[in-house]
Enzyme design. Structure first.
Site, mmCIF file in Angstrom:
data_model
loop_
_atom_site.group_PDB
_atom_site.id
_atom_site.type_symbol
_atom_site.label_atom_id
_atom_site.label_comp_id
_atom_site.label_asym_id
_atom_site.label_seq_id
_atom_site.Cartn_x
_atom_site.Cartn_y
_atom_site.Cartn_z
ATOM 1 N N ASP A 141 46.644 29.503 39.890
ATOM 2 C CA ASP A 141 45.346 30.187 39.840
ATOM 3 C C ASP A 141 44.252 29.142 40.054
ATOM 4 O O ASP A 141 44.552 27.965 40.310
ATOM 5 C CB ASP A 141 45.193 30.953 38.516
ATOM 6 C CG ASP A 141 44.963 30.031 37.324
ATOM 7 O OD1 ASP A 141 45.147 28.803 37.474
ATOM 8 O OD2 ASP A 141 44.598 30.530 36.255
ATOM 9 N N GLU B 224 46.746 39.906 33.395
ATOM 10 C CA GLU B 224 46.682 39.074 34.597
ATOM 11 C C GLU B 224 45.791 39.716 35.667
ATOM 12 O O GLU B 224 45.056 39.031 36.358
ATOM 13 C CB GLU B 224 48.089 38.825 35.164
ATOM 14 C CG GLU B 224 48.866 37.779 34.400
ATOM 15 C CD GLU B 224 48.163 36.421 34.356
ATOM 16 O OE1 GLU B 224 47.459 36.083 35.321
ATOM 17 O OE2 GLU B 224 48.300 35.725 33.341
ATOM 18 N N TYR C 72 50.458 35.409 43.493
ATOM 19 C CA TYR C 72 50.000 34.915 42.187
ATOM 20 C C TYR C 72 50.441 35.844 41.052
ATOM 21 O O TYR C 72 51.066 35.411 40.082
ATOM 22 C CB TYR C 72 48.460 34.732 42.162
ATOM 23 C CG TYR C 72 48.011 34.506 40.749
ATOM 24 C CD1 TYR C 72 48.165 33.252 40.158
ATOM 25 C CD2 TYR C 72 47.539 35.555 39.957
ATOM 26 C CE1 TYR C 72 47.841 33.039 38.830
ATOM 27 C CE2 TYR C 72 47.212 35.358 38.620
ATOM 28 C CZ TYR C 72 47.355 34.100 38.073
ATOM 29 O OH TYR C 72 47.057 33.902 36.753
ATOM 30 N N THR D 254 37.491 37.299 36.837
ATOM 31 C CA THR D 254 36.708 37.736 35.681
ATOM 32 C C THR D 254 36.952 36.789 34.512
ATOM 33 O O THR D 254 38.078 36.318 34.330
ATOM 34 C CB THR D 254 37.121 39.177 35.281
ATOM 35 O OG1 THR D 254 37.205 39.965 36.460
ATOM 36 C CG2 THR D 254 36.116 39.812 34.351
ATOM 37 N N THR E 11 31.420 41.027 45.608
ATOM 38 C CA THR E 11 32.242 39.923 46.117
ATOM 39 C C THR E 11 31.533 39.091 47.190
ATOM 40 O O THR E 11 31.439 37.887 47.071
ATOM 41 C CB THR E 11 33.544 40.466 46.761
ATOM 42 O OG1 THR E 11 33.857 41.691 46.175
ATOM 43 C CG2 THR E 11 34.653 39.469 46.654
ATOM 44 N N CYS F 103 39.977 20.399 32.030
ATOM 45 C CA CYS F 103 39.793 19.963 33.419
ATOM 46 C C CYS F 103 38.868 20.967 34.123
ATOM 47 O O CYS F 103 39.239 21.606 35.086
ATOM 48 C CB CYS F 103 41.155 19.877 34.105
ATOM 49 S SG CYS F 103 41.097 18.993 35.658
ATOM 50 N N TRP G 252 46.355 38.866 24.706
ATOM 51 C CA TRP G 252 47.547 39.019 25.557
ATOM 52 C C TRP G 252 48.543 37.877 25.346
ATOM 53 O O TRP G 252 49.641 37.909 25.893
ATOM 54 C CB TRP G 252 47.147 39.112 27.042
ATOM 55 C CG TRP G 252 46.149 38.084 27.461
ATOM 56 C CD1 TRP G 252 46.395 36.836 27.921
ATOM 57 C CD2 TRP G 252 44.724 38.243 27.456
ATOM 58 N NE1 TRP G 252 45.229 36.186 28.201
ATOM 59 C CE2 TRP G 252 44.191 37.024 27.931
ATOM 60 C CE3 TRP G 252 43.853 39.274 27.111
ATOM 61 C CZ2 TRP G 252 42.805 36.833 28.055
ATOM 62 C CZ3 TRP G 252 42.487 39.070 27.235
ATOM 63 C CH2 TRP G 252 41.976 37.875 27.701
ATOM 64 N N ARG G 253 48.155 36.875 24.569
ATOM 65 C CA ARG G 253 49.129 35.812 24.277
ATOM 66 C C ARG G 253 49.950 36.149 23.046
ATOM 67 O O ARG G 253 50.849 35.397 22.674
ATOM 68 C CB ARG G 253 48.390 34.482 24.057
ATOM 69 C CG ARG G 253 47.792 33.956 25.343
ATOM 70 C CD ARG G 253 47.555 32.473 25.267
ATOM 71 N NE ARG G 253 47.000 31.999 26.522
ATOM 72 C CZ ARG G 253 45.984 31.172 26.623
ATOM 73 N NH1 ARG G 253 45.409 30.699 25.539
ATOM 74 N NH2 ARG G 253 45.550 30.800 27.805
ATOM 75 N N LEU H 225 34.074 46.037 35.290
ATOM 76 C CA LEU H 225 34.907 44.851 35.563
ATOM 77 C C LEU H 225 34.841 44.441 37.035
ATOM 78 O O LEU H 225 35.202 43.324 37.379
ATOM 79 C CB LEU H 225 36.372 45.126 35.195
ATOM 80 C CG LEU H 225 36.824 44.748 33.788
ATOM 81 C CD1 LEU H 225 38.294 45.049 33.609
ATOM 82 C CD2 LEU H 225 36.571 43.276 33.501
ATOM 83 N N GLY H 226 34.395 45.375 37.893
ATOM 84 C CA GLY H 226 34.282 45.047 39.314
ATOM 85 C C GLY H 226 35.627 45.034 40.030
ATOM 86 O O GLY H 226 36.670 45.215 39.411
ATOM 87 N N TYR H 227 35.569 44.823 41.339
ATOM 88 C CA TYR H 227 36.783 44.791 42.177
ATOM 89 C C TYR H 227 37.696 45.975 41.813
ATOM 90 O O TYR H 227 38.819 45.805 41.330
ATOM 91 C CB TYR H 227 37.561 43.489 41.993
ATOM 92 C CG TYR H 227 36.755 42.249 42.273
ATOM 93 C CD1 TYR H 227 36.657 41.742 43.574
ATOM 94 C CD2 TYR H 227 36.083 41.587 41.262
ATOM 95 C CE1 TYR H 227 35.910 40.604 43.836
ATOM 96 C CE2 TYR H 227 35.328 40.460 41.520
ATOM 97 C CZ TYR H 227 35.253 39.962 42.806
ATOM 98 O OH TYR H 227 34.526 38.847 43.058
HETATM 99 FE FE1 SF4 Z 1 41.610 16.818 34.866
HETATM 100 FE FE2 SF4 Z 1 40.590 14.550 33.923
HETATM 101 FE FE3 SF4 Z 1 42.913 15.472 33.000
HETATM 102 FE FE4 SF4 Z 1 42.734 14.517 35.472
HETATM 103 S S1 SF4 Z 1 42.426 13.372 33.571
HETATM 104 S S2 SF4 Z 1 43.809 16.366 34.853
HETATM 105 S S3 SF4 Z 1 40.701 15.185 36.066
HETATM 106 S S4 SF4 Z 1 40.890 16.431 32.797
#
Ligand code: SF4
Length: 356
Positions: free
Chosen positions: A142, A41, A124, A47, A304, A195, A28-29, A84-86
């Site tokens: 999200d 989306e 969203y 999922t 859910t 992250c 989708w990109r 896929l559920g929901y």
């Molecule tokens: Fe996330 Fe670490 Fe980057 Fe902060 S430094 S945004 S906690 S990955």
């Protein structure tokens, strides 16, 4: 994120450079088609990307544009969604497609106030479609962006609608004037790849120097974990056979798993044995008793807010009742592939196929 030292340009540049060289190549990109972006989306809500990819590819093959989706029978749409559920998401896609064709000449609206009124378009999805498809200045929050945002500003709480509003308010100020589609996707990708909820790879993060959670060493505990309580439900299922065909029934058109098909049966009540529950359920649903009850298998599936354990029994019905054809069908195992089933029932079908 400290206002006095926040360098927007540096933040955006680092984020976008990282995104351009590290983002995953997802189907989708590779498109700017608002319809396909909308489908992806909706599928990606609750999922994982890996699960969504084959569904997305099959979907755009079956329903390549909004017109084909709007004209398809609902059962076909639910079947394409099976697993896929929901399922409300699929029903909403179908209803919204009809409205877009009839009211907006098959063009997904470009205004937030129009989009938000369509079935399945919450804040969203509306913001995601507007920013990714039309590059409109809408910030998308999200689960991944929420986590990145809360860590950047060191918001040490459980994620709630209150913290969402705070995160959004603070991060909203940092939306660039151009290339919003890339900025939003980069924030989502950063949350998905770097992250992460546990063990964020801060040393690989392009925006470490802007992150207050990293600075204080608290990235692992932000946001505070939320305990999920799953209610457990025991369900009994009757596998009733006539020749090569099995009895299946359609669920009511409203409520949980609405409109999907399943085997007759239902929830065990407190104090009942599984077999007592089976006799009662079949009496209530088909108006007849059963004999030669024999345990077949047990499967589990998490929905859910609850976890269902399905106990399947083969049995015979004492008298063949008059069955409403809209609700009940006698179907071969092969024929069941035409019908949308919830995942728990689909596991039972797989079991029956293997036992042949
Ligand atoms: Fe996330 Fe670490 Fe980057 Fe902060 S430094 S945004 S906690 S990955």
């Amino acid at each position: 994120m400290r206002e006095e030292r926040f360098d927007h340009l540096k933040f955006h540049t680092r984020l976008i450079l990282w995104y351009n060289s590290h983002s995953r190549s997802l189907p989708w990109r590779k498109t700017n088609d608002p319809y396909k972006i909308w489908i992806s989306e909706i599928m990606l809500q609750q999922t994982t990307v890996q699960t969504v990819i084959p569904y997305y590819e099959r979907w755009v093959e079956h329903f390549p544009n909004i017109g084909t989706l709007s004209r398809a029978p609902l059962q076909q749409v639910l079947k394409a969604w099976q697993g896929l559920g929901y399922y409300q998401r699929a029903r909403n896609l179908h209803s919204a497609a009809k409205i877009i064709v009839n009211r907006y000449h098959s063009q997904i609206p470009k205004e937030y106030d129009d989009l938000i009124k369509l079935p399945g378009f919450g804040p969203y999805t509306s913001s995601a479609v507007l920013s990714i498809a039309y590059d409109k200045p809408c910030f998308v929050l999200d689960a991944n962006v929420r986590r990145v945002g809360m860590r950047l500003i060191r918001l040490k709480e459980k994620a709630t609608s209150k913290t969402d509003a705070a995160t959004k308010k603070l991060l909203n100020a940092y939306i660039p004037l151009k290339k919003i589609r890339t900025f939003n996707q980069a924030m989502m990708e950063l949350g998905a790849l770097v992250c992460r909820p546990r063990n964020p790879s801060c040393l690989l993060c392009p925006v470490t120097e802007f992150c207050r959670a990293f600075e204080s060493g608290e990235q692992e505990i932000i946001p505070s974990p939320r305990k999920r309580e799953y209610k457990k439900i025991e369900t009994v299922i009757a596998i009733i056979k006539k020749g090569e065909r099995y009895l299946i029934q359609r669920r009511p058109s409203r409520g949980l798993l609405a409109g999907l098909w399943e085997f007759p049966g239902g929830k065990k009540k407190p104090g009942e044995s599984l077999e007592e529950a089976l006799h009662r359920e079949i009496q209530e649903e088909l108006g007849t008793d059963i004999t030669e009850v024999c345990f077949l298998t047990q499967v589990q599936h998490a929905y859910t807010h609850f976890q269902a354990r399905l106990h399947a029994y083969s049995c015979l019905i004492k008298h063949e009742p008059q069955l409403d054809k809209q609700t009940f069908r006698w179907v071969t195992l092969r024929g069941m592939h035409q019908y949308p089933f919830p995942s728990g029932s689909a596991k039972i079908i797989k079991f029956l196929e293997k036992s042949l």
